[in-house]
Design an enzyme around this catalytic site. Structure first.
Site, PDB file in Angstrom:
ATOM      1  N   GLU A 143     -34.889 -30.613  11.608  1.00 62.06           N
ATOM      2  CA  GLU A 143     -34.289 -29.363  12.153  1.00 62.06           C
ATOM      3  C   GLU A 143     -35.188 -27.864  12.445  1.00 62.06           C
ATOM      4  O   GLU A 143     -35.613 -27.707  11.382  1.00 62.06           O
ATOM      5  CB  GLU A 143     -32.814 -29.094  11.464  1.00 62.06           C
ATOM      6  CG  GLU A 143     -31.645 -28.349  12.133  1.00 62.06           C
ATOM      7  CD  GLU A 143     -30.711 -27.814  10.829  1.00 62.06           C
ATOM      8  OE1 GLU A 143     -29.583 -27.711  11.607  1.00 62.06           O
ATOM      9  OE2 GLU A 143     -31.184 -28.255  10.137  1.00 62.06           O
TER      10      GLU A 143
ATOM     11  N   LYS B  88     -25.752 -28.728  18.546  1.00 59.28           N
ATOM     12  CA  LYS B  88     -25.064 -29.362  17.387  1.00 59.28           C
ATOM     13  C   LYS B  88     -24.263 -29.257  17.251  1.00 59.28           C
ATOM     14  O   LYS B  88     -23.474 -28.871  17.612  1.00 59.28           O
ATOM     15  CB  LYS B  88     -26.070 -28.464  16.183  1.00 59.28           C
ATOM     16  CG  LYS B  88     -25.929 -28.992  14.655  1.00 59.28           C
ATOM     17  CD  LYS B  88     -26.155 -28.320  13.668  1.00 59.28           C
ATOM     18  CE  LYS B  88     -26.231 -28.052  12.131  1.00 59.28           C
ATOM     19  NZ  LYS B  88     -27.141 -27.810  11.315  1.00 59.28           N
TER      20      LYS B  88
ATOM     21  N   CYS C 228     -28.131 -32.494  10.870  1.00 57.80           N
ATOM     22  CA  CYS C 228     -28.019 -32.278  10.327  1.00 57.80           C
ATOM     23  C   CYS C 228     -26.475 -32.289   9.318  1.00 57.80           C
ATOM     24  O   CYS C 228     -26.219 -33.250   8.905  1.00 57.80           O
ATOM     25  CB  CYS C 228     -28.550 -31.165   9.418  1.00 57.80           C
ATOM     26  SG  CYS C 228     -29.100 -29.970   7.781  1.00 57.80           S
TER      27      CYS C 228
END
Length: 266
Positions: A43, A112, A146
């Site tokens: 990331e 994300k 994540c």
């Protein structure tokens, strides 16, 4: 159907310096000396997990964005998809965006979904709203970022037209060492509940906020067993082969996805 060779690069990032980070990663990409289908980076691999969007975000331009073109060069050279997330500005908004870059120069993107409110990410980056499922060399792959790991509904595999939605679940991360045990346990859970391979790539080193990262990157079998774990806190490049036969045989013998609850997102 053929197996899938996946390379993961567990590396540090040069804090808020995209050019230096790309140069640093060049070193590891040059170490790939076996055929691979997919290369996965952590990331925010160009800057580290920084909230300084006005300073670090690259303007998203399909032709001129430096990191996107750098990924294109490596994808063409390796004849593989190159994937990882970066900080971008797009039409006045900022996103923690995963780029999925193919050898022919084409790309897909995933923003994300779950921004990390504990660190104030939601104050700097917009959340995405669409799941990305990529078909690549006979495999269906779902890349996530994540904090998405903590929300299993978002990644829930299910049957679509008599086939599972995906075969491989990917997580690219900047997951701090202090929470390494949840990271490892949640990855195993995602593999088990979704009957899919999990490929997890976390960074190492210490960021500009003096926060250490232990990596703990791994390849995980759909049964919830480690295929391979990378050395904690060490920069490393590993390529592993994911078996199509193992996946299909396990799903055939234990078809739990067919009993999963139906649901829709609102």
């Amino acid at each position: 159907m053929s197996n899938l060779n996946v390379t993961i690069i567990q590396a540090s990032a040069i804090w808020e310096d995209a050019a230096a980070s790309r140069t640093h990663l060049d070193t590891f990409l040059r170490l790939i000396n076996v055929p691979t289908d997919l290369v996965v980076l952590p990331e925010m691999f160009t800057t580290g997990f920084s909230m300084q969007t006005e300073r670090i975000a690259e303007h998203f331009d399909a032709e001129k964005m430096e990191t996107l073109n750098w990924m294109r060069q490596w994808a063409a050279k390796l004849n593989a998809v190159v994937a990882g997330s970066v900080s971008v500005e797009d039409r006045g908004c900022y996103y923690n965006r995963l780029l999925w870059v193919r050898p022919n120069g084409g790309y897909s993107k995933y923003d994300k979904r779950h921004t990390f409110t504990f660190a104030g990410e939601h104050e700097h980056y917009q959340s995405g709203s669409s799941l990305l499922i990529e078909e690549w060399r006979g495999w269906k792959i779902c890349p996530l970022i994540c904090y998405d790991l903590r929300f299993p509904v978002w990644s829930r595999n299910h049957i679509v037209n008599d086939e599972p939605l995906y075969d491989v679940l990917i997580y690219v991360a900047s997951w701090p060492e202090v929470r390494r045990e949840p990271w490892k346990k949640l990855l195993l859970a995602r593999a088990i509940e979704n009957q899919a391979y999990v490929v997890a790539v976390n960074r190492v080193g210490t960021d500009g906020n003096n926060l250490p990262y232990s990596g703990d990157s791994a390849f995980i079998h759909p049964k919830g067993e480690y295929i391979h774990q990378l050395t904690p806190s060490k920069e490393e490049v590993v390529t592993m082969e994911l078996s199509r036969l193992d996946l299909e045989d396990f799903r055939k013998k234990f078809p739990v996805l067919k009993d999963a609850d139906a649901f829709t997102f609102k």
